[in-house]
Design a protein around this motif. Sequence first.
Motif, PDB file in Angstrom:
ATOM      1  N   ASP A 276      12.866 -16.981  -8.442  1.00 16.60           N
ATOM      2  CA  ASP A 276      11.578 -17.262  -8.080  1.00 16.60           C
ATOM      3  C   ASP A 276      10.858 -17.921  -9.208  1.00 16.60           C
ATOM      4  OD1 ASP A 276       9.320 -16.792  -6.076  1.00 16.60           O
ATOM      5  OD2 ASP A 276       8.407 -15.648  -7.791  1.00 16.60           O
ATOM      6  N   GLN A 277      11.005 -17.780 -10.401  1.00 19.82           N
ATOM      7  CA  GLN A 277      10.496 -18.316 -11.463  1.00 19.82           C
ATOM      8  C   GLN A 277      10.972 -19.784 -11.581  1.00 19.82           C
ATOM      9  OE1 GLN A 277      10.820 -16.478 -15.526  1.00 19.82           O
ATOM     10  NE2 GLN A 277      10.540 -18.491 -16.191  1.00 19.82           N
ATOM     11  N   ALA A 278      12.146 -20.025 -11.332  1.00 14.50           N
ATOM     12  CA  ALA A 278      12.845 -21.352 -11.354  1.00 14.50           C
ATOM     13  C   ALA A 278      12.282 -22.280 -10.503  1.00 14.50           C
ATOM     14  CB  ALA A 278      14.173 -21.214 -11.231  1.00 14.50           C
ATOM     15  N   TRP A 279      12.025 -21.720  -9.155  1.00 14.39           N
ATOM     16  CA  TRP A 279      11.387 -22.536  -8.260  1.00 14.39           C
ATOM     17  C   TRP A 279       9.804 -23.004  -8.623  1.00 14.39           C
ATOM     18  CZ3 TRP A 279      13.308 -25.660  -4.950  1.00 14.39           C
ATOM     19  CH2 TRP A 279      14.485 -25.226  -4.367  1.00 14.39           C
ATOM     20  N   ARG A 280       8.979 -22.137  -9.103  1.00 15.38           N
ATOM     21  CA  ARG A 280       7.760 -22.395  -9.535  1.00 15.38           C
ATOM     22  C   ARG A 280       7.522 -23.175 -10.545  1.00 15.38           C
ATOM     23  NH1 ARG A 280       5.705 -17.623 -11.457  1.00 15.38           N
ATOM     24  NH2 ARG A 280       6.912 -16.171 -10.876  1.00 15.38           N
ATOM     25  N   GLN A 281       8.512 -23.121 -11.550  1.00 14.41           N
ATOM     26  CA  GLN A 281       8.610 -24.227 -12.559  1.00 14.41           C
ATOM     27  C   GLN A 281       9.047 -25.254 -12.076  1.00 14.41           C
ATOM     28  OE1 GLN A 281      11.250 -21.963 -15.008  1.00 14.41           O
ATOM     29  NE2 GLN A 281       9.255 -21.390 -16.502  1.00 14.41           N
ATOM     30  N   PHE A 282       9.807 -25.668 -11.076  1.00 11.47           N
ATOM     31  CA  PHE A 282      10.214 -26.656 -10.334  1.00 11.47           C
ATOM     32  C   PHE A 282       9.120 -27.378  -9.737  1.00 11.47           C
ATOM     33  CE2 PHE A 282      11.729 -28.928  -6.415  1.00 11.47           C
ATOM     34  CZ  PHE A 282      12.100 -29.930  -7.056  1.00 11.47           C
ATOM     35  N   PHE A 283       8.407 -26.670  -8.989  1.00 13.65           N
ATOM     36  CA  PHE A 283       7.109 -27.166  -8.313  1.00 13.65           C
ATOM     37  C   PHE A 283       5.900 -27.613  -9.161  1.00 13.65           C
ATOM     38  CE2 PHE A 283       8.792 -24.801  -4.636  1.00 13.65           C
ATOM     39  CZ  PHE A 283       9.185 -25.656  -3.870  1.00 13.65           C
ATOM     40  N   ALA A 284       5.843 -27.030 -10.415  1.00 14.70           N
ATOM     41  CA  ALA A 284       5.101 -27.304 -11.388  1.00 14.70           C
ATOM     42  C   ALA A 284       5.461 -28.850 -12.032  1.00 14.70           C
ATOM     43  CB  ALA A 284       4.940 -26.160 -12.540  1.00 14.70           C
ATOM     44  N   GLY A 285       6.623 -29.028 -11.925  1.00  9.51           N
ATOM     45  CA  GLY A 285       7.119 -30.245 -12.450  1.00  9.51           C
ATOM     46  C   GLY A 285       7.738 -30.164 -13.873  1.00  9.51           C
ATOM     47  N   THR A 286       7.816 -28.766 -14.687  1.00  7.05           N
ATOM     48  CA  THR A 286       8.440 -28.831 -15.794  1.00  7.05           C
ATOM     49  C   THR A 286       9.762 -28.484 -15.933  1.00  7.05           C
ATOM     50  OG1 THR A 286       7.775 -26.645 -15.619  1.00  7.05           O
ATOM     51  CG2 THR A 286       6.181 -27.942 -16.732  1.00  7.05           C
ATOM     52  N   HIS A 287      10.473 -28.385 -14.846  1.00  2.00           N
ATOM     53  CA  HIS A 287      11.794 -28.003 -14.821  1.00  2.00           C
ATOM     54  C   HIS A 287      12.655 -28.603 -13.525  1.00  2.00           C
ATOM     55  CE1 HIS A 287      10.409 -24.962 -17.671  1.00  2.00           C
ATOM     56  NE2 HIS A 287      11.633 -24.700 -18.044  1.00  2.00           N
ATOM     57  N   ARG A 288      13.808 -28.651 -13.838  1.00  2.00           N
ATOM     58  CA  ARG A 288      14.591 -29.205 -12.623  1.00  2.00           C
ATOM     59  C   ARG A 288      14.885 -28.308 -11.546  1.00  2.00           C
ATOM     60  NH1 ARG A 288      18.585 -33.152 -16.220  1.00  2.00           N
ATOM     61  NH2 ARG A 288      17.573 -31.785 -17.622  1.00  2.00           N
ATOM     62  N   ARG A 289      15.300 -28.697 -10.443  1.00  2.00           N
ATOM     63  CA  ARG A 289      15.641 -28.026  -9.305  1.00  2.00           C
ATOM     64  C   ARG A 289      16.486 -26.821  -9.709  1.00  2.00           C
ATOM     65  NH1 ARG A 289      14.911 -28.726  -3.669  1.00  2.00           N
ATOM     66  NH2 ARG A 289      14.346 -30.959  -3.900  1.00  2.00           N
ATOM     67  N   PRO A 290      16.313 -25.517  -9.124  1.00  2.00           N
ATOM     68  CA  PRO A 290      17.288 -24.596  -9.541  1.00  2.00           C
ATOM     69  C   PRO A 290      18.556 -25.046  -8.668  1.00  2.00           C
ATOM     70  CG  PRO A 290      15.289 -23.705  -8.542  1.00  2.00           C
ATOM     71  CD  PRO A 290      15.099 -25.123  -8.385  1.00  2.00           C
TER      72      PRO A 290
END
Length: 391
Positions: free
Chosen positions: A75-89
């Motif tokens: 869930d955190q990985a997806w939120r960070q992906f949508f925030a633009g700071t991380h790559r897609r899980p």
Amino acid sequence: MYPSAAQEVLLLVACGQARFVWNLALEQRLMWARWKGPTPGFNAQAAQLTEARAAEPWLAAGSQTVQQQALRDLDQAWRQFFAGTHRRPTWRRAGQHEGIRIVGPQALRVRQDNRARSSVLVPKIGWVSFKRSRALVGWKSYRITCDRAGRWHIALAVFPEPIPAPGAGGVVGVDRGVTVAVALSTGEMTSPAGLRPREAERLLRLQRRLARARRGSNRRRKVRTLIGQLKARDGDRRKDWVEKTSTDLARRFDVIRVENLNVKAMTRSARGTIENPGRNVAQKAGLNRGILKSGWGLLVTRLEQKAPGRVEKGKAAYTSQTCNACKHIAAESRKSQATFVCVACGHRANADVNAAMNIAAGQAVTARGDRRVLARSVKREPQHARPPKVA
Ligand SMILES: [Zn+2]
């Protein structure tokens, strides 16, 4: 970390269950389509996990804490992906992404055994011994992982304090070299140790043997472990170099200027021109790839984490062709990979050091200070974040 043989089996099972839950939940989220409507979020997936545990005894035999944390991590990985700071899980693979995470009060059950060792009470597994690399203070969660060489690690998550600026350290320019990984404007040059030639030869031989081994055979598994061990050694040495170099730079200098990463320019620098072809092109291209892959990017990331606001990314254009003494720009001044002799004033220097001095003198284009900083939860594990994409 040093689990007993019995604990190791249990840990691998727990990792397998966490991986299963992660992949299944990821698959659900990837099924999103405009016409199908929303996919289940964390709460819905946690409820489904409870149902799945009631229906599947093998899943119920494992720790619910571990399995639910896998859902939270996703869930955190997806939120960070949508925030633009991380790559897609991404998918987790057996033998590659073996790990579990424990958060909250359960993560605090750690006892000191002696001067070097501590033990941690892992849910459903028991007290597992580990060697302390430093004093344990202020952690709220930990992660246990098994790397490809079969070594177990525990990381107790803490946000380290940034390294304070020395105050009178001045500015340093850091250039990515082709023959050396890093050249400083002070004239110093350093490279990660990597694999020694004989180790690299052995790796190549093992990789050939792996290609010949039958899928699923015992031989194949053994060869893969040996390859994993060699690759781990290479990775360890590179990481060690990155940590030591970044700490050293953050301690000695107030401002650290680096080049923006430019993959195209790097491969070009090895190839040379038609009149002046580069030497050992394939070898250098391989080296470049290695530096790009594991060295340079990580070095800049760690620098930004250790010296926040003190790292400046400059323009990469012409730093290798500009004379630092008279500022004359000419491609012919770069006589070879190693030497720089200015065609205008005759200034002679090491090519990488000359470039590093230009970077040190250069204007900063983007500083890290304006980067968006995500709110930090105390329970969040420190993450290697990418700066968000600017539209
Ligand atoms: Zn000159």
